[in-house]
Design a protein around this motif. Structure first.
Motif, mmCIF file in Angstrom:
data_model
loop_
_atom_site.group_PDB
_atom_site.id
_atom_site.type_symbol
_atom_site.label_atom_id
_atom_site.label_comp_id
_atom_site.label_asym_id
_atom_site.label_seq_id
_atom_site.Cartn_x
_atom_site.Cartn_y
_atom_site.Cartn_z
ATOM 1 N N GLU A 166 35.660 16.556 -32.664
ATOM 2 C CA GLU A 166 34.957 16.786 -31.402
ATOM 3 C C GLU A 166 34.201 15.539 -30.949
ATOM 4 O O GLU A 166 34.142 15.244 -29.746
ATOM 5 N N GLU A 169 36.605 13.232 -29.331
ATOM 6 C CA GLU A 169 36.944 13.775 -28.015
ATOM 7 C C GLU A 169 35.850 13.425 -27.007
ATOM 8 O O GLU A 169 36.138 13.057 -25.864
ATOM 9 N N SER A 170 34.595 13.529 -27.439
ATOM 10 C CA SER A 170 33.468 13.329 -26.527
ATOM 11 C C SER A 170 33.346 11.889 -26.056
ATOM 12 O O SER A 170 32.783 11.630 -24.984
ATOM 13 N N ASP A 172 36.038 9.929 -25.692
ATOM 14 C CA ASP A 172 37.358 9.598 -25.169
ATOM 15 C C ASP A 172 38.105 8.624 -26.065
ATOM 16 O O ASP A 172 38.790 7.722 -25.599
ATOM 17 N N TYR A 221 26.260 13.337 -33.897
ATOM 18 C CA TYR A 221 26.908 14.387 -33.109
ATOM 19 C C TYR A 221 26.211 15.721 -33.319
ATOM 20 O O TYR A 221 25.886 16.102 -34.442
ATOM 21 N N PRO A 224 27.705 21.234 -28.643
ATOM 22 C CA PRO A 224 27.028 21.638 -27.403
ATOM 23 C C PRO A 224 26.109 22.847 -27.552
ATOM 24 O O PRO A 224 25.029 22.897 -26.953
ATOM 25 N N ASN A 259 25.145 7.280 -21.325
ATOM 26 C CA ASN A 259 24.503 8.491 -21.844
ATOM 27 C C ASN A 259 22.997 8.252 -21.940
ATOM 28 O O ASN A 259 22.481 7.862 -22.987
#
Length: 289
Positions: A166, A169-170, A172, A221, A224, A259
């Motif tokens: 994940e 993925e976050s 990219d 990480y 969410p 971010n």
């Protein structure tokens, strides 16, 4: 201008270590990776897809250091002849038939390298990530969330695999499940990954790339569903303090400048910016990377 190519990590370190250690925290990526390569070399492991270069100016002073692997060309340099050294290195790599998948380094240096390489190869450079390098020497007092930091172990393999997948993925930088499993197992086996546990496991951070005086935090990480509860701040602050208590003089980390939340979190903990960095990738005219 003289360019050196090395096939021995120890010889490479002898050439570039003092140069990079003048700004150890800012050069944590290069130094940490090189020391990791030295460990592998000393164990007799073959260093495939790894290339090491240094460039001296006309007076014999080192001005440019390059480490290239299958993911990126990582670059650092300084000096009056730096522009010429970059041009010299780009030309050498091009004539040698090397493939440069991406470029990472201080903003101006990486930009020049990426654009000169793109001109040679007739490809288009694009910014993958604008980054900022931070350093922490003392953890600020913050309000901690409930829970505690603990070292992850092989019992956490499935969870950590999910989170690593994940995480990529976050940002990219997608990876396949098998690669996530491999990364998770390596991190757990070398005791580098920490998890913040409340009633559930809620956040993680990794220690990596130790240098002579510092160490880096990465792979921060939080899923969410657990965000905005202070878990990431608590995890990073606790791990940073643990590493300082172990004797490191400073901790470092890279952030994505797009971010603002994470940059604000780290600043409140005590991380201060020391240098901006940039990551370039290349694509062809038809849009292929």
């Amino acid at each position: 201008m003289k360019l050196y190519e090395f096939d021995n990590v120890q010889n490479f370190i002898s050439k570039i270590e003092g140069f990079l250690e003048k700004n150890e925290a800012a050069n944590n990526l290069l130094l940490g990776l090189i020391y990791s390569l030295l460990e592998k070399e000393m164990k007799g492991q073959k260093l495939t897809d790894t290339f090491m270069y240094a460039v001296d100016d006309f007076e014999g002073n080192l001005v440019l250091v390059i480490l290239m692997n299958r993911i990126n060309l990582i670059v650092s340099g300084e000096g009056m002849e730096l522009d010429s050294a970059i041009t010299n290195a780009v030309t050498y790599l091009y004539k040698s038939g090397r493939d440069v998948p991406g470029v990472v380094g201080p903003t101006a240096i990486a930009r020049q390298f990426a654009f000169e390489w793109a001109t040679k190869k007739q490809v288009i450079p694009f910014v993958k990530m604008n980054q900022r390098i931070y350093q922490l020497n003392k953890v600020n007092p913050i309000e901690f969330s409930t829970g505690k930091l603990q070292l992850a172990d092989l019992n956490d393999l499935e969870l950590v695999t999910d989170w690593i997948y994940e995480f990529h993925e976050s940002i990219d930088e997608k990876i396949v499940r098998e690669e996530a499993i491999k990364k998770a197992a390596e991190n757990l086996e070398n005791s580098s990954l920490y998890i913040w546990k409340d009633q559930d496991f809620v956040s993680m951070a990794k220690k990596t790339r130790p240098t002579k005086n510092g160490i880096v935090l990465s792979l921060v990480y939080t899923p969410p569903v657990f965000r905005n509860k202070g878990y990431a701040s608590s995890c990073v602050a606790s791990l940073s303090q643990l590493l300082l208590d172990e004797g490191y003089k400073f901790c470092g980390l890279y952030t994505d400048l797009s971010n603002p939340t994470s940059n604000d979190i780290y600043s409140k903990i005590g991380y201060h910016p020391i240098k901006d960095s940039i990551m370039y990738r290349f694509r062809t005219g038809n849009g292929e990377n």
